[in-house]
Design a protein around this motif. Structure first.
Motif, short mmCIF file in Angstrom:
data_model
loop_
_atom_site.label_atom_id
_atom_site.label_comp_id
_atom_site.label_asym_id
_atom_site.label_seq_id
_atom_site.Cartn_x
_atom_site.Cartn_y
_atom_site.Cartn_z
N GLY A 201 -7.05 7.40 -13.08
CA GLY A 201 -6.69 6.06 -13.52
C GLY A 201 -5.90 6.02 -14.81
N GLU A 202 -6.16 6.96 -15.70
CA GLU A 202 -5.42 7.06 -16.97
C GLU A 202 -5.38 8.53 -17.35
N HIS A 203 -4.22 8.98 -17.83
CA HIS A 203 -4.06 10.39 -18.21
C HIS A 203 -2.76 10.57 -18.97
N ASP A 204 -2.48 11.81 -19.36
CA ASP A 204 -1.28 12.11 -20.14
C ASP A 204 -0.30 13.00 -19.37
N LEU A 205 -0.43 13.04 -18.07
CA LEU A 205 0.42 13.94 -17.28
C LEU A 205 1.79 13.35 -16.96
N ALA A 206 1.90 12.03 -16.97
CA ALA A 206 3.15 11.38 -16.59
C ALA A 206 3.37 10.17 -17.49
N GLU A 207 4.61 9.71 -17.56
CA GLU A 207 4.95 8.61 -18.48
C GLU A 207 4.56 7.24 -17.93
N ASN A 208 4.24 7.16 -16.65
CA ASN A 208 3.81 5.88 -16.07
C ASN A 208 2.86 6.15 -14.92
N ILE A 209 1.95 5.21 -14.68
CA ILE A 209 1.00 5.31 -13.58
C ILE A 209 1.12 4.04 -12.76
N ILE A 210 1.36 4.20 -11.47
CA ILE A 210 1.56 3.06 -10.57
C ILE A 210 0.26 2.81 -9.82
N HIS A 211 -0.41 1.74 -10.19
CA HIS A 211 -1.69 1.40 -9.58
C HIS A 211 -1.48 0.49 -8.37
N LEU A 212 -2.10 0.85 -7.26
CA LEU A 212 -2.16 -0.06 -6.11
C LEU A 212 -3.54 -0.70 -6.14
N VAL A 213 -3.56 -2.02 -6.25
CA VAL A 213 -4.79 -2.75 -6.57
C VAL A 213 -5.10 -3.79 -5.52
N LEU A 214 -6.32 -3.79 -5.03
CA LEU A 214 -6.80 -4.85 -4.15
C LEU A 214 -7.33 -6.01 -4.99
N ALA A 215 -6.89 -7.21 -4.68
CA ALA A 215 -7.35 -8.39 -5.40
C ALA A 215 -7.30 -9.59 -4.45
N ARG A 216 -7.93 -10.67 -4.89
CA ARG A 216 -8.00 -11.89 -4.09
C ARG A 216 -7.14 -12.98 -4.75
N ILE A 217 -6.15 -13.46 -4.03
CA ILE A 217 -5.32 -14.53 -4.54
C ILE A 217 -6.15 -15.81 -4.63
N GLU A 218 -5.96 -16.56 -5.69
CA GLU A 218 -6.72 -17.79 -5.87
C GLU A 218 -6.54 -18.70 -4.65
N GLY A 219 -7.68 -19.15 -4.10
CA GLY A 219 -7.66 -20.00 -2.92
C GLY A 219 -7.65 -19.25 -1.60
N ALA A 220 -7.69 -17.92 -1.66
CA ALA A 220 -7.67 -17.12 -0.43
C ALA A 220 -9.00 -17.23 0.31
N PRO A 221 -8.99 -16.96 1.62
CA PRO A 221 -10.25 -17.00 2.37
C PRO A 221 -11.27 -16.02 1.83
#
Length: 596
Positions: A201-221
């Protein structure tokens, strides 16, 4: 100190002789993977794993990762330099599309390299493995702009990737997740919530980390139907591709774990972090399943990898450790005692591990080739059949290979006696590292339920029926061959047990679902044993043919003995699994919860 040597000869036998990879030259990327290219790739992958990654395995275990007051994380000594070598060597893009900077070679080769790297240093290999999984999800479900922005730099190793699913209150049941996404006027979203167990989740191996995140949009079922998938970079990316401001995502802490200390497993806090929707609203699980399936196969390989490296060290020790005399008389009379490898029970343990390793490796190559067909073939029937295989075998491989892979590390540790309990020998690290593979990417009980409840009945049981037919066809074709009877006869018996178990589930699970739940793990193990038996029968046939044509070699002779051991000593366990399945769920479910 522990040792590791990549099993290049065994992989070459599987690629060239058993599965005849050159027959797939009609698929894109395969013509570029000629025999000479494969030899070079395997050789360089072995060298990298043995000389660079393996020496860092104990370093990573002892040092672990460190979180600092600014929420940054540093990896163990040597990891950053090693990751640079992996990235510059093009290993992260071995099978990625050429249009995004990859080499476009078969996924099959990537899976083999994954075994080498995971056996050498499981914690380190996860940084690249997760990046490749995130890349795969973006390639399938990301839009053109997302692919252009993120994929090339992930393929090159300039940036890495993660998958963010789990939260404190939800693991398998992702319908319970609370991380929320608020849509903004510019089409982006503000992501707020906490994720746990986030590998790399966090480290010093690369200049950026691309997170793919599951979340619930407001008002979603409510529930799983209201979950969406977002790409949330650690550092925002400017329109010209350069890095901009730091996003609202940070590492809250590093989990204190049993093993894989060299990988930074983080609690990730999202505080109005900017993210962008991947795919459609409320369809997030489609994209995440791409990552999860990639990850589950990768975890299956981890089970094999830890079993292999533990085996190699156990064999090395058994050849050198002098204790007692052989039961049939001294074998090395000039020494004060014989090496323990003379003892039948030591050999039983070592052959048990070896027979698993070689069958599991064959399963990996076989299934990886199916993945290549599913994604690269122009024939819809071939793609569907390969996809059926992948869907059916993924839970079997993840569940069985990590269950037995862990068990094998314990068996290998046992070879050392008390020395196996001492950290400097490295065996206890293999045990600790292997244990996580049974837990993450869906605990193995979930894999068994997925197999019985979803994969087995899918499309009317088409995938399972195709597997049964293939194994039965092989047995029929070679049943009259006297040399193959030690392999075909037990395979046919085991297949019969699997078919009986499948029939029992069809008759008893619909009316009483707990019957399926109680049988699931035994069914998964039974299925895996039959699949391994089939792999051994195929390898034996090829070995016998090569001996008949060119004469015996130590490798081929050893292969046949190991295969016979599996058939005689391991495959008969299918009978036990069948007996358990057929008892049903009565005693399992009879006690009230408070009686436990």
């Amino acid at each position: 100190m522990p040792i590791y040597k990549a099993p290049v000869e065994d992989v070459t036998f599987l690629l060239n002789d058993v599965f005849q990879i050159d027959r797939y030259d009609n698929l894109p990327g395969f013509t570029d993977a000629s025999a000479d290219v494969r030899e070079a790739i395997l050789g360089e992958a072995a060298k990298l794993s043995e000389e660079v990654l393996q020496p860092l395995n104990r370093v990573g275990d002892l040092e672990g990762c460190k979180r600092h007051d600014d929420s940054s994380v540093t990896t163990p000594k040597g990891f950053k330099e090693a990751f640079k070598q992996v990235a510059e060597g093009g290993w992260l893009g071995l099978s990625a599309p050429a249009e995004y900077g990859g080499q476009g070679l078969p996924v099959t080769l990537s899976q083999v390299v994954t075994e080498f790297q995971s056996a050498a240093n499981m914690a380190f290999s996860m940084y690249g493995g997760l990046t490749m999984g995130a890349t795969a999800a973006l390639l399938v479900h990301g839009d053109a702009e997302q692919k252009k922005t993120y994929v090339p730099k992930m393929v090159s190793g300039q940036w890495t990737g993660t998958m963010n699913l789990t939260e404190p209150q939800c693991g398998t049941d992702l319908g319970l997740l609370r991380t929320r996404a608020a849509k903004q006027p510019d089409g982006s979203y503000k992501i707020t919530g906490t994720k746990i167990f986030i590998s790399a989740g966090e480290h010093d191996l690369a200049e950026n980390i691309i997170h793919l995140v599951l979340a619930r949009i407001e008002g979603a079922p409510a529930g799983i139907k209201g979950v969406s998938l977002f790409v949330v970079p650690k550092v925002l990316v400017n329109a010209d591709g350069s890095l901009g401001a730091r996003n609202g995502v940070s590492c809250g802490s590093i989990e204190h774990k049993m093993g894989i200390h060299g990988n930074s497993t983080c609690v990730m806090n999202y505080d109005n972090a900017t993210g962008w929707l991947i795919g459609e609203e409320n369809k997030g699980m489609q994209g995440m399943f791409v990552m999860m399936n990639e990850a589950r196969l990768g975890v299956a390989v981890q089970g094999l990898a830890q079993s292999e490296v533990a085996y190699q060290n156990a064999v090395n020790y058994a050849r050198e450790r002098l204790q007692g005399r052989a039961l049939t008389g001294a074998k090395e009379a000039d020494k004060p005692a014989d090496p323990i490898i003379v003892h039948p029970d030591v050999r039983r343990v070592l052959l048990t591990i070896r027979a698993f390793n070689e069958a599991a490796r064959a399963m990996v190559v076989w299934t990886a080739l199916k993945s290549d067909v599913a994604h690269r073939s122009s024939d819809p029937k071939d793609r569907d059949a390969a996809d059926d295989h992948m869907g059916l075998m993924t839970p079997v491989m993840k569940g069985m290979m990590t269950d037995i892979g862990f068990s094998n590390t314990v068996l290998a540790q046992q070879m050392y006696g008390g020395h196996g309990y001492i950290a400097e020998h490295g065996m206890e690290q293999f045990v600790r590292d292997a244990r996580i593979a049974m837990l993450y990417e869906g605990a193995n009980g979930i894999q068994a339920l997925d197999l019985v409840g979803r994969k087995l009945p899918r499309n009317g049981g088409r995938a399972a029926m195709a597997f049964f037919a293939e194994v039965a066809g092989f047995a029929k074709e070679h049943g009259a061959d006297e040399a193959m009877k030690p392999f075909v006869t037990p395979l046919s018996t085991a297949l019969g047990h699997l078919q009986q178990a499948t029939g029992w589930l069809m008759q008893n699970a619909m009316a009483k679902p707990d019957n399926a739940g109680a049988a699931a793990t035994d069914y998964m193990q039974l299925f895996g044993l039959v699949a391994f038996g089939y792999m051994w029968a195929r390898m034996a046939k090829v070995a016998q043919d090569k001996i008949a044509a060119d004469g015996a070699t130590p490798y081929l002779s050893t292969k046949l003995v190991t295969g016979r051991f599996f058939m005689e000593r391991m495959l008969p366990e299918t009978h036990v699994h069948l007996a358990r399945i057929q008892t049903g769920c009565a005693t399992t479910m009879e006690l009230a919860a408070e009686a436990f």
